[in-house]
Design a protein around this motif. Sequence first.
Motif, PDB file in Angstrom:
ATOM      1  N   LYS A 107       0.707  -1.145   0.124  1.00 42.00           N
ATOM      2  CA  LYS A 107       0.143  -0.100   0.192  1.00 42.00           C
ATOM      3  C   LYS A 107       0.858   1.376   0.082  1.00 42.00           C
ATOM      4  CE  LYS A 107      -3.957  -2.560   1.950  1.00 42.00           C
ATOM      5  NZ  LYS A 107      -2.907  -3.693   1.858  1.00 42.00           N
ATOM      6  N   PRO A 108      -0.026   2.578  -1.002  1.00 41.01           N
ATOM      7  CA  PRO A 108       1.431   3.407  -0.293  1.00 41.01           C
ATOM      8  C   PRO A 108       0.801   4.027   0.382  1.00 41.01           C
ATOM      9  CG  PRO A 108      -1.110   3.799  -2.281  1.00 41.01           C
ATOM     10  CD  PRO A 108      -1.242   2.288  -1.356  1.00 41.01           C
ATOM     11  N   ASP A 109       1.733   5.201   0.519  1.00 41.83           N
ATOM     12  CA  ASP A 109       1.891   6.398   1.267  1.00 41.83           C
ATOM     13  C   ASP A 109       0.785   7.537   1.514  1.00 41.83           C
ATOM     14  OD1 ASP A 109       2.947   8.050   3.870  1.00 41.83           O
ATOM     15  OD2 ASP A 109       3.955   8.966   2.915  1.00 41.83           O
ATOM     16  N   GLU A 110       0.298   7.220   2.342  1.00 46.37           N
ATOM     17  CA  GLU A 110      -1.084   8.165   2.931  1.00 46.37           C
ATOM     18  C   GLU A 110      -0.521   9.581   2.243  1.00 46.37           C
ATOM     19  OE1 GLU A 110      -3.466   6.614   5.620  1.00 46.37           O
ATOM     20  OE2 GLU A 110      -3.997   5.249   5.454  1.00 46.37           O
ATOM     21  N   ASN A 111       0.119   9.866   3.062  1.00 47.18           N
ATOM     22  CA  ASN A 111       0.878  11.747   3.489  1.00 47.18           C
ATOM     23  C   ASN A 111       1.033  11.565   1.339  1.00 47.18           C
ATOM     24  OD1 ASN A 111       0.420  11.722   5.552  1.00 47.18           O
ATOM     25  ND2 ASN A 111       1.526  10.354   5.887  1.00 47.18           N
ATOM     26  N   ASN A 112       1.207  11.009   0.746  1.00 45.51           N
ATOM     27  CA  ASN A 112       1.518  11.471  -0.349  1.00 45.51           C
ATOM     28  C   ASN A 112       1.006  10.350  -2.080  1.00 45.51           C
ATOM     29  OD1 ASN A 112       3.833  12.770  -0.291  1.00 45.51           O
ATOM     30  ND2 ASN A 112       4.307  10.913   1.076  1.00 45.51           N
ATOM     31  N   LEU A 113      -0.758  10.272  -1.804  1.00 45.36           N
ATOM     32  CA  LEU A 113      -1.612   9.570  -2.893  1.00 45.36           C
ATOM     33  C   LEU A 113      -1.648  10.590  -3.645  1.00 45.36           C
ATOM     34  CD1 LEU A 113      -3.844   8.574  -0.020  1.00 45.36           C
ATOM     35  CD2 LEU A 113      -2.324   6.544  -1.259  1.00 45.36           C
ATOM     36  N   GLY A 114      -1.635  11.615  -3.768  1.00 44.83           N
ATOM     37  CA  GLY A 114      -1.988  12.472  -5.012  1.00 44.83           C
ATOM     38  C   GLY A 114      -3.597  11.614  -5.551  1.00 44.83           C
ATOM     39  N   PHE A 115      -4.101  12.108  -7.034  1.00 46.79           N
ATOM     40  CA  PHE A 115      -5.279  10.947  -7.321  1.00 46.79           C
ATOM     41  C   PHE A 115      -4.833  10.863  -8.657  1.00 46.79           C
ATOM     42  CE2 PHE A 115      -9.502  11.757  -8.930  1.00 46.79           C
ATOM     43  CZ  PHE A 115      -9.696  11.317  -8.004  1.00 46.79           C
ATOM     44  N   GLY A 116      -5.399   9.037  -8.427  1.00 45.08           N
ATOM     45  CA  GLY A 116      -5.619   8.390  -9.169  1.00 45.08           C
ATOM     46  C   GLY A 116      -4.585   7.347  -9.910  1.00 45.08           C
ATOM     47  N   ASN A 117      -3.114   7.237  -9.066  1.00 45.47           N
ATOM     48  CA  ASN A 117      -1.928   6.915  -8.979  1.00 45.47           C
ATOM     49  C   ASN A 117      -2.080   5.665  -8.799  1.00 45.47           C
ATOM     50  OD1 ASN A 117      -0.886   9.045  -9.874  1.00 45.47           O
ATOM     51  ND2 ASN A 117      -1.129  10.208  -7.981  1.00 45.47           N
ATOM     52  N   TYR A 118      -2.953   5.651  -7.500  1.00 43.26           N
ATOM     53  CA  TYR A 118      -3.149   4.083  -7.273  1.00 43.26           C
ATOM     54  C   TYR A 118      -3.776   2.972  -7.294  1.00 43.26           C
ATOM     55  CZ  TYR A 118       1.200   6.029  -5.253  1.00 43.26           C
ATOM     56  OH  TYR A 118       2.488   7.060  -5.212  1.00 43.26           O
ATOM     57  N   PHE A 119      -3.919   1.900  -7.044  1.00 41.80           N
ATOM     58  CA  PHE A 119      -4.829   1.294  -7.883  1.00 41.80           C
ATOM     59  C   PHE A 119      -4.827   0.015  -6.842  1.00 41.80           C
ATOM     60  CE2 PHE A 119      -4.904   3.554 -11.722  1.00 41.80           C
ATOM     61  CZ  PHE A 119      -5.623   3.977 -11.329  1.00 41.80           C
ATOM     62  N   THR A 120      -6.524  -0.402  -6.404  1.00 41.83           N
ATOM     63  CA  THR A 120      -6.530  -1.413  -5.400  1.00 41.83           C
ATOM     64  C   THR A 120      -6.540  -2.805  -5.730  1.00 41.83           C
ATOM     65  OG1 THR A 120      -8.678  -2.287  -5.408  1.00 41.83           O
ATOM     66  CG2 THR A 120      -8.727   0.054  -3.288  1.00 41.83           C
ATOM     67  N   ASP A 121      -6.383  -4.119  -5.103  1.00 45.41           N
ATOM     68  CA  ASP A 121      -5.452  -5.456  -5.221  1.00 45.41           C
ATOM     69  C   ASP A 121      -6.736  -6.283  -6.064  1.00 45.41           C
ATOM     70  OD1 ASP A 121      -3.385  -5.617  -3.903  1.00 45.41           O
ATOM     71  OD2 ASP A 121      -4.640  -5.950  -2.081  1.00 45.41           O
ATOM     72  N   HIS A 122      -7.980  -5.536  -5.737  1.00 39.35           N
ATOM     73  CA  HIS A 122      -9.482  -6.099  -6.829  1.00 39.35           C
ATOM     74  C   HIS A 122      -9.995  -5.472  -7.624  1.00 39.35           C
ATOM     75  CE1 HIS A 122      -8.044  -8.632  -3.162  1.00 39.35           C
ATOM     76  NE2 HIS A 122      -8.675  -9.894  -4.338  1.00 39.35           N
ATOM     77  N   MET A 123     -10.974  -5.943  -8.885  1.00 34.54           N
ATOM     78  CA  MET A 123     -11.601  -5.267  -9.214  1.00 34.54           C
ATOM     79  C   MET A 123     -13.113  -5.764  -9.721  1.00 34.54           C
ATOM     80  SD  MET A 123      -9.902  -5.541 -12.946  1.00 34.54           S
ATOM     81  CE  MET A 123      -9.716  -6.955 -14.009  1.00 34.54           C
ATOM     82  N   PHE A 124     -14.523  -5.457  -9.840  1.00 36.95           N
ATOM     83  CA  PHE A 124     -15.289  -6.001  -9.741  1.00 36.95           C
ATOM     84  C   PHE A 124     -15.931  -5.860 -11.455  1.00 36.95           C
ATOM     85  CE2 PHE A 124     -20.328  -6.098 -11.243  1.00 36.95           C
ATOM     86  CZ  PHE A 124     -20.638  -6.997 -10.140  1.00 36.95           C
ATOM     87  N   VAL A 125     -16.060  -7.089 -11.974  1.00 31.07           N
ATOM     88  CA  VAL A 125     -16.572  -7.213 -13.411  1.00 31.07           C
ATOM     89  C   VAL A 125     -17.995  -7.907 -13.445  1.00 31.07           C
ATOM     90  CG1 VAL A 125     -16.041  -8.082 -16.122  1.00 31.07           C
ATOM     91  CG2 VAL A 125     -14.244  -7.044 -13.007  1.00 31.07           C
ATOM     92  N   MET A 126     -18.755  -7.889 -14.875  1.00 34.55           N
ATOM     93  CA  MET A 126     -20.009  -7.721 -14.884  1.00 34.55           C
ATOM     94  C   MET A 126     -20.093  -7.872 -16.497  1.00 34.55           C
ATOM     95  SD  MET A 126     -23.795  -7.966 -13.158  1.00 34.55           S
ATOM     96  CE  MET A 126     -24.037  -6.379 -12.319  1.00 34.55           C
ATOM     97  N   ASP A 127     -20.586  -9.350 -17.004  1.00 39.91           N
ATOM     98  CA  ASP A 127     -20.346  -9.105 -18.553  1.00 39.91           C
ATOM     99  C   ASP A 127     -22.690  -9.087 -19.070  1.00 39.91           C
ATOM    100  OD1 ASP A 127     -17.294  -9.200 -19.206  1.00 39.91           O
ATOM    101  OD2 ASP A 127     -17.979 -11.040 -18.379  1.00 39.91           O
ATOM    102  N   TYR A 128     -22.677  -8.569 -20.194  1.00 37.17           N
ATOM    103  CA  TYR A 128     -23.455  -8.466 -20.968  1.00 37.17           C
ATOM    104  C   TYR A 128     -23.729  -8.475 -22.644  1.00 37.17           C
ATOM    105  CZ  TYR A 128     -27.776  -6.523 -22.765  1.00 37.17           C
ATOM    106  OH  TYR A 128     -29.174  -6.365 -23.382  1.00 37.17           O
ATOM    107  N   ASP A 129     -24.348  -9.588 -22.691  1.00 41.25           N
ATOM    108  CA  ASP A 129     -24.872  -9.752 -24.433  1.00 41.25           C
ATOM    109  C   ASP A 129     -26.099 -10.346 -24.158  1.00 41.25           C
ATOM    110  OD1 ASP A 129     -25.845 -12.273 -23.281  1.00 41.25           O
ATOM    111  OD2 ASP A 129     -23.870 -13.796 -23.592  1.00 41.25           O
ATOM    112  N   LEU A 130     -26.654 -10.389 -26.045  1.00 43.55           N
ATOM    113  CA  LEU A 130     -28.239 -10.158 -25.862  1.00 43.55           C
ATOM    114  C   LEU A 130     -28.970 -11.192 -25.411  1.00 43.55           C
ATOM    115  CD1 LEU A 130     -28.185  -8.956 -28.899  1.00 43.55           C
ATOM    116  CD2 LEU A 130     -28.626  -7.219 -27.640  1.00 43.55           C
ATOM    117  N   GLU A 131     -28.621 -12.078 -25.292  1.00 44.24           N
ATOM    118  CA  GLU A 131     -28.525 -13.545 -24.810  1.00 44.24           C
ATOM    119  C   GLU A 131     -29.432 -13.798 -22.879  1.00 44.24           C
ATOM    120  OE1 GLU A 131     -28.276 -18.323 -25.255  1.00 44.24           O
ATOM    121  OE2 GLU A 131     -27.062 -17.379 -25.935  1.00 44.24           O
TER     122      GLU A 131
END
Length: 353
Positions: free
Chosen positions: A14-38
Amino acid sequence: MEIRITKNDAPKQKPDENNLGFGNYFTDHMFVMDYDLEKGWHDPRIEPYGPLSLDPSAMVFHYGQETFEGLKAYRNDQGNIQLFRVMDNLNRLNQSNERMCIPTLDVEAMFQGIKELILLDGDWVPSQPGTSLYVRPFVIATDPFLGVRPASTYKFLVILSPVGAYYKGGLNPTRIYVEEYYVRAVAGGTGFAKTGGNYAASLKAQVEANEKGYNQVLWLDGKEHKYIEEVGTSNAFFKIDGKVYTAPLEGSILSGITRNSTITLLKDWGLEVVEEKMTIQQLAEHHKAGRLEEAFATGTAAVISPIGVLGWQGEDLVINDNQIGEVSQKLYDTMTAIQYGKVEDEFGWVIQL
């Protein structure tokens, strides 16, 4: 909705909380969901954060069919995590989806995915003053096809980024350049939707404003180039003779969540809020007559951005001696206090996870 979870077996430092900036670091996971017509929207899952595998002909690359949102999770003084007006963000995502011919998503399903993702990566929510966890839900068209039509397959994703305090040196007024040539959006277009093309269209003016010594751009309407619309990616407000003015929502500007919160608070405090068109010439005349008392912009990233200078037609209009105004400061203090759980939420804006 049952969410399949695959945990990251190589968590990041994890990055230093005192030097995060904006949009520089990303967590360990992401949520994903798919779409198709069927199947419609299906296969909700949380998986390790990482690159996507997309065909080079995926339609999002060539025709820009995509939408996104931005909101934040906050850690309160008790160590709990809370979200601010998340349902409003998700409803607005669906409004953007409808405009961009993207299938809408079930709001509760989106919220459940965001909630489970944040709880899984909960130790990424920073606790230093002014810091937060930025939440970015977005939808992209994934058809491998070169042709202009709505796609038939999509991905909905959510990624998380710990971000620092927007104002490290205090709530300092910004310098804004009034843009009279370039256009961001027009009524009937996509200005009210959160879609990447709007932001790409704004870059040229932003770069030129920065080169002239200004922080951001004040956009005028795309038809007559005279009516005030918004500041960069934020909604604009002007306090004139005790009343607060802001542009009406007529399809060319974003219906900001922070804008709505600001209007609600101002009215709750007994201030009159006027949503009507105003020309840049009228604003300049108010300034010359000493009636323009404060100016500020509102948005998720900064909450409140006081405006100290407006650059227009070769002249700098200095507002309130380039100092933050009383109303701007009160709005910032009140809204951030609600977001971080330091005062009672009287408006039902906060959801604690």
